[in-house]
Design an enzyme around this catalytic site. Structure first.
Site, PDB file in Angstrom:
ATOM      1  N   HIS A 255      47.738  37.418  40.111  1.00  0.00           N
ATOM      2  CA  HIS A 255      49.109  36.875  40.172  1.00  0.00           C
ATOM      3  C   HIS A 255      49.574  36.359  38.807  1.00  0.00           C
ATOM      4  CE1 HIS A 255      49.831  37.059  44.533  1.00  0.00           C
ATOM      5  NE2 HIS A 255      48.545  36.833  44.673  1.00  0.00           N
ATOM      6  N   ASP A 318      43.867  33.576  44.597  1.00  0.00           N
ATOM      7  CA  ASP A 318      43.973  34.491  45.743  1.00  0.00           C
ATOM      8  C   ASP A 318      44.288  35.918  45.311  1.00  0.00           C
ATOM      9  OD1 ASP A 318      46.411  33.379  44.801  1.00  0.00           O
ATOM     10  OD2 ASP A 318      47.435  34.243  46.524  1.00  0.00           O
ATOM     11  N   GLU A 319      43.996  36.809  46.220  1.00  0.00           N
ATOM     12  CA  GLU A 319      44.468  38.195  46.154  1.00  0.00           C
ATOM     13  C   GLU A 319      44.206  38.905  44.825  1.00  0.00           C
ATOM     14  OE1 GLU A 319      48.025  38.072  49.440  1.00  0.00           O
ATOM     15  OE2 GLU A 319      48.598  37.647  47.383  1.00  0.00           O
ATOM     16  N   VAL A 320      42.994  38.822  44.346  1.00  0.00           N
ATOM     17  CA  VAL A 320      42.596  39.662  43.206  1.00  0.00           C
ATOM     18  C   VAL A 320      42.101  40.977  43.806  1.00  0.00           C
ATOM     19  CG1 VAL A 320      40.968  39.938  41.292  1.00  0.00           C
ATOM     20  CG2 VAL A 320      41.914  37.670  41.834  1.00  0.00           C
TER      21      VAL A 320
END
Lengths: 675, 675
Positions: A255, A318-320
């Site tokens: 992100h 988050d969300e790698v």
């Protein structure tokens, strides 16, 4: 135990007072407090509130309390229309506070208070100014209209929060949120006793804080839409003055697309990079194998921790998706060399180093579920977007945690659905008491893909007041109809506190009508809600630079009218003899027909073109509903034609990204009449 | 003449462009600009407005213009819902300004501008930043919804004001007006090209500015409701940034009751004195025979002229009833000794000395009609509340003047009534050109007996936009229906500029309904207006500390619905064959019946008790109206019973200080049907 005994005594007093009070006072109307205090006893009598209302302080002098009193007078002025004086008034509320506030609020402050209201005055006692602030909010909520003006009923209230961490996440990245909008939301948060602003400040779509050490972060990564450091300090001060902590989030290593526009060398992949304009998970990620990256992060953290005084610092995490790491020979080699099996191990390595940087500055690291890894120091706080089980697991492993799963405001759920979610869910029920204590509370999340400064208040409020009650009030407070009754009252209080969830509706309808009358349009839009979860925007390619000015943006998150209509239908179907319900249903259905007729002139407006099928559906539903009621009364069997059935189905499907929330209720009527 | 020729050329271009444009574009929709510019030509094509809209500056650099551009982007964001970027956008508007602004705006600034909009960009040319500000406001008003998003139509506009003094008086004394409320009204004033805030700061009911030289003025004379000097400076800066001058008024020697609370020795009469709590003319007055009084006034003027940089200073001077002077042997002796025949002579003596104090500080004195006296220096400005004749008389005697008679917003007149009043009225028509030039303009007056911070916007706006047009636009702009069409559009612009005349309505209805539904209540209140002129408050003893939270406070100053209904009635009575008018009348009358039914549950609210007869009247009117229409159609003769006639009369009379504005229109129908 002493408190319990004292409470019992109060109840006796209350009962005896009621016994001698005039008949009218004996029927105690329910209060409209939200969140519900730990203990409330009404004791008869009432304190009049007029333009000479004044507040006095005893005990510790704290300028923040004087400022709070000033705001309180303005709020009461707004709520009542009374032109309250600022000096020379009559003291009606005395606040006694044991000690002054700390520099900034902390997660361990005692927030309790006791408020006693009698016919000639009220006393508020609190160990800290933070408790006093909560008590002042309760006092404001107690003000009600009497036949001879405003009053506060005689009462004794003893109150404290169930959880110490009661937050709202505001994402200022997907769409820009002006400092004033943050501030008015802080006022609203304080009004319902929330105490943490989780400020989501960096994303693929924008880096929103001025950085003096790495100015290309905001200069190239924000479209010029960022908070200056002075604005940040101002917001932090503003929050602290209202007993609210500000926890910043700088999401990393994923992100981070907006960082890479100005500093492409931070990345594991190849540039050039651009500010994200669409939603979803992006590939670009910081390179955790490059020592220069750590030097960069260290300096940035040094700058940002100095800006944000809170003891906690959120690093996202988050969300790698790992695509760029897997594609980078250097990263693959690094992983191999260090004996790391997965990208999760690599991210844990990154997190541990960042955690160290934070620890050296006296900060506790907070991150989303994904950061949970055996290598992580135990003082890390896990922020769960995945669920209560994930949170309970973390707690059992020794990590503190906060819950956001179930509290995503952008899902546009009804308040009741959020209200049913408890941070201390059934997964935590089996934990030892010590582990349960690690569950600090929760945060309502306002992700901003589909909100702007104009609409954000209407997505946060009033539903977040119900969530605030979940975090503050005893776990036993779960009555949904009563929650909705009080939510209506608190919604008006929030309006007086400054958020625009009510007034903004009018402005958006005005825009939609483009000069036409909004009266009938309001009636139509009152029947719809935005589509739920992440179903918006699937039908069209959307970018962050498009206008959020459609019906779906104006529509309230929850249609009170549809909920009310549904209750009427349930009553009528439960008992055909319920004439009141039957009449109210027919009145509503008839009114929709009038709305359909009256809205026609406005429907020529460009922004309303997409809503034309919606109006057709309202017309169809009102017709079906009236026929169904008649059939049920006359015990006919209603059979829709194939074409009509199709119209019924269409009415239940999303149009222009909104749902006609009355459709399922009309369908219930039609189905019942078809049996 | 050159301009005229150039205009003619534009028209040719425009016509040829239209000829080649698609059919739809050939019908040029009327613009919604208010005030109407001196010259407007639409030329075909249109400039798209999207989230990348950016403004650039050429010529003189002035930071005030950069700030204005920032505000402009926010305003467009609010108007359109477009999330406009703050850097990296595409320049769509280029502003070319010949010279930077002076320290503060002055009454002689050139406020003209030329705006040219083409399909790829717009150019705004102005000799001063003040003209540029006006042009930017015009540009914002030009933005409209097209089928594919927002656009500004191709146009050339050349514009300048008719009068240099275009003001709004805000009385911050009878009721307190918060600094933020002043600021949002300054934004709204700028939006309609008004350029003077006349700030009425001292009265019997309050001295509203912090005085460091005489602190008892604000400490004892304001209930703590006063502007600090820093707040005053902030407002003055804020106004200057928007091209608005701030003219302070310290009313003297009468209307000074609040001064005397702290400094009773200033008075001609005996103390002790109290802050005024009721309305009207008070006896207490400053003693013009006491030299110490002049020393006091001199120091106070020294302090206040330093706070307010404008070249003009208003000393009020109105409504001295002379009772205390006549009752004071010292004053009577003084008058005799100086050979003064009247109290007017004595007041002129006082005024002349004050005028000297102001002149020594480079200030021009302004005062109400009463100050006009042969002894007064010719550079005094006469502010006429008495009328156009008084103004013309002053101008013929060599005094400059501004008109407020006909512009009293607290009279709650319809916009059309103010719109018909011209500062250059028939009394001034006969004056030589030189004398006419002395008529500088006018001021709309917001006296605050019946407004608070909450309601003041709804009394100023949108009606003052029509007054602004009278001051700015050519004298020939007088079409009332067209004014109302544009007033609706500008009203929404004003909302985006920050005033709350629209959104506040919702909040007040919420309060009135006390938790009940506001939907039907809104429909009822839409039909009423506050009583006119000074008819409010006659029925009850009123003090300034009572709440302004009644139906009369929520009601809009002008009922659009009643005006529209009246037009329908006139159409139908002019031609019984006008089926559209007939149907619309019947639909309205039927809707009122539904409102009467639906409003019942809310009518239990304490604040609505006084309005119960009003709802009965709406019911009666809708019945009479429907019968009248039927009678007119069927050529029956409608005869009301004595009881019904009485109900008709009651419906036309004030109830709860409001007027049911549809009553006279229904009466027209009934009368026509009775013939």
């Amino acid at each position: 135990m002493v408190v319990e005994r004292r409470m019992a005594a109060w109840i006796v007093v209350a009962v005896s007072l009621f016994a001698s009070a005039p008949a009218r006072a004996q029927a105690v109307a329910p209060h409209s407090l939200m969140p519900v205090p730990a203990r409330v006893v009404f004791e008869g009598g009432s304190l009049p509130i007029d333009a000479t209302f004044a507040v006095a302080f005893e005990g510790a002098r704290d300028p923040m309390l004087a400022r709070a009193a000033e705001r309180m007078l303005l709020r009461i002025t707004k709520l009542t229309g009374l032109p309250i004086v600022r000096s020379g008034g009559t003291v009606r509320l005395t606040v006694r506070c044991a000690k002054p506030a700390s520099h900034v609020p902390s997660a361990t402050d005692d927030e309790s208070y006791t408020l006693k209201v009698g016919a000639s005055g009220a006393t508020l006692i609190a160990p800290t100014p933070y408790g006093a602030l909560h008590g002042m909010e309760t006092f404001i909520q107690l003000i009600e209209q009497g036949p001879n003006g405003y009053v506060v009923r005689g009462a004794t209230i003893q109150d404290q929060p169930r959880f110490p961490w009661r937050g709202v996440l505001i994402d200022a990245c997907r769409h820009w949120v002006l400092p004033d909008v943050i501030k008015r939301n802080l006022d609203a948060m304080a009004a319902v006793k929330l105490n943490v602003l989780h400020w989501h400040l960096s994303e693929d779509q924008g880096f929103r804080v001025e950085s003096k050490v790495y100015p290309l972060l905001h200069e190239r990564g924000s479209d010029g839409l960022y908070y200056t450091q002075e604005q940040v300090r101002d917001v932090v001060r503003y929050a602290a003055d209202r007993g609210i902590r500000v926890v910043p989030e700088f999401d990393m290593p994923g992100h981070t697309g907006s960082w890479l526009v100005g500093y492409p060398w931070l990345s594991s992949g190849k540039g050039p990079f651009e500010i994200g304009r669409v939603w979803g998970v992006y590939d670009p990620v910081i390179d955790p194998t490059n020592e220069k990256v750590y030097a960069f992060v260290e300096r940035l953290i040094g700058e940002m921790t100095a800006l944000f005084p809170d003891a906690y610092f959120h690093i996202g995490g988050d969300e790698v998706n790992g695509k760029q790491w897997d594609a980078s020979p250097a990263v693959v080699a690094f992983r191999k060399q260090r004996g790391m099996k997965t990208n999760e191990d690599l991210q844990a390595y990154f997190n541990t180093r960042v955690s160290g940087m934070l620890a050296r500055r006296g900060k506790v690291m907070v991150g989303w579920d994904e950061i949970l890894h055996q290598d992580l120091p135990k003082n890390t706080v896990v922020h769960s977007w995945r669920g209560q089980k994930s949170l309970a697991d973390a707690a059992s492993q020794g990590y503190q945690g906060i819950l956001s799963n179930g509290y995503y405001l952008d899902y546009i759920w009804p308040a009741s659905q959020h209200y049913a979610v408890d941070p201390m869910g059934k997964d935590a029920a089996g934990l030892p008491a010590e582990a349960q204590k690690r569950i600090l509370g929760g945060e309502a999340c306002m992700w901003s893909e589909w909100v702007t400064a104009e609409t954000i208040d209407s997505r946060i409020w009033p539903r977040t007041a119900a969530i605030a009650e979940r975090y503050w009030s005893p776990a036993t407070v779960t009555d949904v109809p009563d929650m909705y009754r009080r939510l209506g009252a608190v919604s008006r209080h929030l309006d007086a506190a400054g958020v625009t969830h009510r007034s903004g509706y009018t402005a958006m309808l005005d825009r939609l009508a483009n000069g036409g009358s909004t009266e009938a349009l309001r009636g139509i839009v009152d029947l719809v809600e935005p589509v739920k979860n992440y179903n918006r925007g699937r039908r069209a390619k959307f970018t962050s630079q498009m206008a959020l000015n459609r019906i779906v943006d104006a529509a309230r998150a929850e249609s009170d009218e549809a909920r009310g209509f549904g209750q009427l239908v349930d009553r009528f179907l439960a008992s055909r003899a319920d004439k009141d319900a039957r009449d109210a249903i027919v009145a509503a259905l008839t009114r929709w027909q009038v709305l359909v007729r009256d809205v026609q002139p406005a429907m020529g407006a460009p922004l309303l073109q997409e809503a034309v099928p919606l109006v057709h559906s309202v017309a169809a539903l009102s017709g079906f509903g009236l026929r169904a009621v008649e059939a049920l009364e006359k015990k006919w069997r209603l059979a829709l034609t194939a074409e009509e059935t199709e119209a019924m189905t269409r009415a239940s499907a999303p149009v222009a990204d909104v749902l006609l929330m009355v459709a399922p209720h009309v369908k219930k009527l039609v189905d019942a009449a078809g049996k």
